[in-house]
Write a protein that holds these residues in place. Structure first.
Motif, PDB file in Angstrom:
ATOM      1  N   ALA A   1     -31.174 -22.327  58.139  1.00  0.00           N
ATOM      2  CA  ALA A   1     -30.669 -23.376  57.223  1.00  0.00           C
ATOM      3  C   ALA A   1     -29.653 -23.522  56.135  1.00  0.00           C
ATOM      4  CB  ALA A   1     -31.990 -24.202  56.497  1.00  0.00           C
ATOM      5  N   LEU A   2     -29.761 -22.138  55.423  1.00  0.00           N
ATOM      6  CA  LEU A   2     -28.765 -21.947  54.430  1.00  0.00           C
ATOM      7  C   LEU A   2     -27.434 -21.896  54.971  1.00  0.00           C
ATOM      8  CD1 LEU A   2     -30.427 -19.804  51.534  1.00  0.00           C
ATOM      9  CD2 LEU A   2     -29.436 -21.995  51.446  1.00  0.00           C
ATOM     10  N   SER A   3     -27.177 -21.162  56.073  1.00  0.00           N
ATOM     11  CA  SER A   3     -25.933 -20.909  56.914  1.00  0.00           C
ATOM     12  C   SER A   3     -25.562 -22.127  57.179  1.00  0.00           C
ATOM     13  CB  SER A   3     -26.141 -19.672  57.881  1.00  0.00           C
ATOM     14  OG  SER A   3     -26.824 -20.477  58.814  1.00  0.00           O
ATOM     15  N   TYR A   4     -26.153 -23.073  57.791  1.00  0.00           N
ATOM     16  CA  TYR A   4     -25.888 -24.489  57.906  1.00  0.00           C
ATOM     17  C   TYR A   4     -25.501 -25.502  56.855  1.00  0.00           C
ATOM     18  CZ  TYR A   4     -26.827 -29.253  59.449  1.00  0.00           C
ATOM     19  OH  TYR A   4     -26.630 -30.652  59.865  1.00  0.00           O
ATOM     20  N   ALA A   5     -26.057 -25.195  55.677  1.00  0.00           N
ATOM     21  CA  ALA A   5     -25.937 -25.986  54.608  1.00  0.00           C
ATOM     22  C   ALA A   5     -24.491 -25.478  53.947  1.00  0.00           C
ATOM     23  CB  ALA A   5     -26.845 -26.084  53.655  1.00  0.00           C
ATOM     24  N   THR A   6     -24.377 -24.164  54.022  1.00  0.00           N
ATOM     25  CA  THR A   6     -23.343 -23.551  53.339  1.00  0.00           C
ATOM     26  C   THR A   6     -21.862 -23.969  54.447  1.00  0.00           C
ATOM     27  OG1 THR A   6     -24.454 -21.696  52.873  1.00  0.00           O
ATOM     28  CG2 THR A   6     -22.289 -21.605  52.615  1.00  0.00           C
ATOM     29  N   ALA A   7     -21.941 -23.986  55.387  1.00  0.00           N
ATOM     30  CA  ALA A   7     -21.228 -24.402  56.351  1.00  0.00           C
ATOM     31  C   ALA A   7     -20.644 -25.791  56.201  1.00  0.00           C
ATOM     32  CB  ALA A   7     -21.417 -24.378  57.928  1.00  0.00           C
ATOM     33  N   ALA A   8     -21.839 -26.709  55.814  1.00  0.00           N
ATOM     34  CA  ALA A   8     -21.455 -28.302  55.691  1.00  0.00           C
ATOM     35  C   ALA A   8     -20.787 -28.361  54.387  1.00  0.00           C
ATOM     36  CB  ALA A   8     -22.883 -29.118  55.910  1.00  0.00           C
ATOM     37  N   LEU A   9     -21.106 -27.536  53.593  1.00  0.00           N
ATOM     38  CA  LEU A   9     -20.886 -27.818  51.832  1.00  0.00           C
ATOM     39  C   LEU A   9     -19.200 -27.414  51.872  1.00  0.00           C
ATOM     40  CD1 LEU A   9     -23.842 -27.071  49.921  1.00  0.00           C
ATOM     41  CD2 LEU A   9     -22.710 -29.153  49.987  1.00  0.00           C
TER      42      LEU A   9
END
Ligand SMILES: Nc1nc2c(c(=O)[nH]1)N[C@H]1C(S)=C(S)[C@@H](COP(=O)(O)O)O[C@H]1N2
Ligand SMILES: [Mo]
Length: 512
Positions: A21-29
């Motif tokens: 989830a954090l890697s996904y959120a980081t990618a999006a941000l």
């Protein structure tokens, strides 16, 4: 030991979910195009034999990518659970497992067409989150085990058990929040991208490349810098994503009449278009922080006159949606030059990272005092009353561009054949213009170069010269003269506080 393997598997699962989830959120941000999982999916697709891919497309139709991503996620969840169980006895093995998974993602990201360092951040964040989350959960599980093993009636296993469940629940909730955040950020980006894709701005036309601006030499910077190659400078860690419908520009301060423009207000005005070269004050001599584009927008003079600057005002404090500021002198925004609120670059709506939906462009000024991306506020004011982002950090209040010339061909350190050698590059002094360019070999006489044409004085100009080199090492340098007759200084100055000076010099070796 009564803590079952199941709790360890659950820990692994929850820790893994946090990492994902954090890697996904980081990618999006960070606006990294693909999250690591998607990068892996693309890598797998690329490595899969054609017939299998065909079969997958036939079987799953348009959902083939979703199915693959789902498959990877399921695989990962199983792997996470197994790694959690492994961690019970061999902690290091679980970490090795995580590192291996991260390595696969890293390879997938690295083999994309144009990987940039930032593309690797989501993988790193994910790995870190896994290890930390598993360490925390494992700690509670171990305490729980310890309490169970002591068989001390005073020790109350339910306490530690409860701690473990609270930690696992909190971690899972954190994962869900991060996932949601990533989704929201991704949606905002998609919304801005979608509106950008559908946008048609009346009056914006494709780049109109004038005759004779280019010598068509391969190593020399192209006349029109493609938007995708245009240098990028900003302080925005997370790029603003503003849909045109949500954009407004407020013009206020020392004006007769405060105005607020919507996007449709703006583009309903007459569109002006021009070739303008933009460069960064941080560009070292010979550097690449410069580009030339076909900009379309609305003249700032028109807009500012509607507001009516009051006597005594000499500056405009521009603010971007992300809070970056710059102080721009008022005069160049009102004079005959094509200072504009740009809405398009090279015939297309501005790319998001270049300021979509609206940025300012002022020919003749460095970007840091003028070219505000994602501009939303302009306060007409006095330099005496303001400071701005870069002037607060020691850069000069005024940022008129300095004359510059660059050798693109040959490159520093090249081996060249002896005899006649074509030397070529670009030179610029926006809003004054370049009159002449000269090259010099080994400190000899300055030899005049041939100039290509330019449509105005706001762009760079290509130049070329043929020099003679005999066998051995040589030093070639370039200097330009502006249209006022001023010759570029050879005195070396650093970029701080107001732009570099000095002659671009390259070394080469002529071989028989
Ligand atoms: N909002 C915002 N606008 C900004 C900046 C910034 O950090 N934030 N940097 C400026 C600087 S220093 C330069 S050189 C130009 C670069 O524009 P580009 O990234 O489109 O090439 O944008 C200017 N506009
Ligand atoms: Mo800059």
């Amino acid at each position: 030991m009564r803590t079952s393997r199941g709790w360890w598997a659950l820990s692994g699962l929850v820790a893994g979910a946090v990492g994902l989830a954090l890697s996904y959120a980081t990618a999006a941000l960070l606006h990294v195009r693909e999250s690591p999982v998607v990068a892996v999916a693309e890598g797998i697709t690329a490595l899969t034999p054609g017939p299998v891919v065909k079969w997958a497309i036939n079987t799953f139709d348009k959902d083939d990518k979703k199915v693959l991503v789902l498959g990877i996620v399921i695989f990962l969840l199983v792997a996470f659970a197994l790694l959690g169980r492994l961690a019970r006895r061999r902690w290091w093995l679980a970490v090795v497992g995580y590192v291996l998974l991260a390595a696969v993602a890293t390879v997938a990201v690295a083999t994309k067409p144009t990987p940039s360092p930032i593309d690797f951040v989501p993988v790193a964040v994910g790995l870190l989150a896994w290890v930390v989350a598993l360490a925390v959960l494992a700690e509670w599980l171990r305490r729980w085990e310890l309490v169970e093993e002591t068989e001390d009636p005073a020790a109350e296993p339910t306490h530690t058990r409860r701690h473990f469940f609270v930690a696992a629940g909190a971690t899972a909730a954190f994962a869900a929040t991060a996932g949601l955040l990533g989704r929201i950020a991704g949606n905002a980006r998609r919304r801005a991208e979608e509106s950008r894709r559908l946008l048609r701005i009346e009056g914006v036309t494709a780049p109109d490349v004038p005759d004779g601006v280019s010598f068509e030499l391969e190593q020399v910077a192209e006349w029109e810098t493609p938007s995708a190659d245009f240098y990028l400078i900003d302080t925005a860690f997370i790029k603003p994503t503003i849909a045109p419908a949500d954009w407004t520009l407020r013009i206020h301060g020392m004006v007769e009449k405060e105005i607020t423009l919507s996007y449709s207000d703006l583009v309903s005005r007459e569109i002006t278009q021009d070739w303008i070269t933009l460069n960064c004050v941080s560009n070292p001599v010979g550097g690449a922080l410069v580009g030339n584009a076909w900009w379309s927008g609305v003249r700032l003079a028109t807009i500012l006159e509607e507001a009516g600057p009051l006597p005594g005002a000499d500056a405009v404090l521009q603010t971007s949606e992300d809070g970056w500021t710059c102080g721009t002198p008022l005069a160049p925004l009102l004079d005959e030059r094509n200072a504009m609120l740009a809405v398009a670059m090279n015939g297309e709506p501005l790319p998001i990272e270049h300021g979509f939906p609206v940025r300012s462009i002022v020919p003749g000024l460095y970007g840091y005092v003028s070219a505000t991306k994602w501009v939303v506020d302009m306060e007409v004011t006095r330099f005496d009353d303001i400071t701005a982002y870069w002037t607060d950090k020691g850069w000069s209040e005024l940022g008129p561009v300095k004359i510059a010339s660059r050798i693109d061909l040959p490159k520093d350190g090249d081996d060249v054949p002896v005899g006649e050698l074509t030397v070529a590059g670009v030179a610029w002094l926006q809003h004054t213009g370049i009159e002449a360019v000269e090259v010099q070999v080994d400190g000899g006489r300055w030899q005049e170069a041939e100039l290509a044409t330019t449509p105005n004085v706001d762009t760079w100009v290509q130049w070329r010269a043929v020099v003679d080199v005999d066998e051995g090492e040589h030093q070639v340098r370039v200097r330009a003269t502006d249209r006022r007759g001023e010759v570029q200084t050879g005195a070396v100055a650093d970029v701080l506080p107001d732009g570099a000076t000095g002659w671009h010099t390259i070394d080469l070796t002529a071989k028989a």
